[in-house]
Structure formats: C-alpha cells, structure tokens
Motif scaffolding. Structure first.
Motif, PDB file in Angstrom:
ATOM      1  N   TYR A   1      30.005-105.389   4.081  1.00 47.81           N
ATOM      2  CA  TYR A   1      29.583-106.283   5.150  1.00 47.81           C
ATOM      3  C   TYR A   1      30.021-107.714   4.859  1.00 47.81           C
TER       4      TYR A   1
ATOM      5  N   MET B   1      22.612-112.966   9.685  1.00 46.86           N
ATOM      6  CA  MET B   1      22.031-112.480  10.938  1.00 46.86           C
ATOM      7  C   MET B   1      20.839-111.579  10.673  1.00 46.86           C
ATOM      8  N   ALA B   2      20.913-110.750   9.662  1.00 47.26           N
ATOM      9  CA  ALA B   2      19.781-109.878   9.327  1.00 47.26           C
ATOM     10  C   ALA B   2      18.554-110.711   8.982  1.00 47.26           C
TER      11      ALA B   2
ATOM     12  N   SER C   1      28.198-113.082   6.989  1.00 49.94           N
ATOM     13  CA  SER C   1      27.482-113.413   8.225  1.00 49.94           C
ATOM     14  C   SER C   1      26.505-112.308   8.622  1.00 49.94           C
ATOM     15  N   ALA C   2      26.777-111.070   8.233  1.00 50.51           N
ATOM     16  CA  ALA C   2      25.863-109.977   8.561  1.00 50.51           C
ATOM     17  C   ALA C   2      24.529-110.165   7.855  1.00 50.51           C
TER      18      ALA C   2
END
Length: 108
Positions: free
Chosen positions: A69, A76-77, A72-73
C-alpha cells in the motif's frame, strides 16, 4: 518445490536472479538457494513476474502482482477511523442523554 526451482532457474537464466546487498544466490547442482545476506533482516521482494520470468507459460491464468500500500492509504485509514470514532461518540452521547448532548433538567 519443483515449480519454485523451475521459476528460479528461469529468472537465473534471464539474469534477473543474482546476489545483492539484501540476498545471496547460490547454485548447488540443479538447486538454486536464496538466503538473506544478513540473517537478522529479511527483505520481502516486490516485482512483476512477467518481467522476472519472461512470458508466462499459461496465459489463461497469469500471475497476480500485489504491491504494498502507498503511504496515503495509511493516512486515509487513520482519517476514516478517527472520523467514524468521533461520529459514534457524538451519537452515543446524544443517545445517553436524549437531548443531543445538552442537559436540560430543571431544578425546582
């Protein structure tokens, strides 16, 4: 294990399997051994099988590539988790008091 050795032989023949700072590659007869250069640290390789092994011999089922991942993932999480946590807190607070979080009791 035979298929693993076949794939290693293809990568070795194509020049894509060699010793690096992270791993040592050695041949013991027909067996290709891959070991970490530092036993205390293990690197997980990420690569495209079509590049390393060449044309896939069974085109109906090509290999699946899963990349890690992007950073940025994870951001966002965290945003989604924090936002849903705050929403649940506010809803639960309203539910407990029945007044949307304000105390309207009157002292007589």
């Amino acid at each position: 294990m035979a298929t693993v050795q076949e794939l290693r032989a293809k990568a070795y023949a194509a020049g894509n399997l060699r010793s690096t700072q992270q791993q040592t590659v050695s041949r013991q007869g027909t067996i290709i051994v891959i070991e970490p250069a530092n036993p205390q640290v293990v690197y997980v390789p990420v690569y495209s099988p079509m590049v390393v092994y060449g044309n896939w011999w069974y085109p109906a089922y090509p290999p699946v590539v899963i990349y890690p991942y992007p950073p940025s993932a994870f951001v966002m999480a965290g945003v989604i988790t924090f936002g849903s946590d705050r929403g649940c807190y506010r809803w639960n607070h309203w539910w407990a008091t029945g007044t949307g979080g304000t105390d309207t009791s009157m002292s007589t």
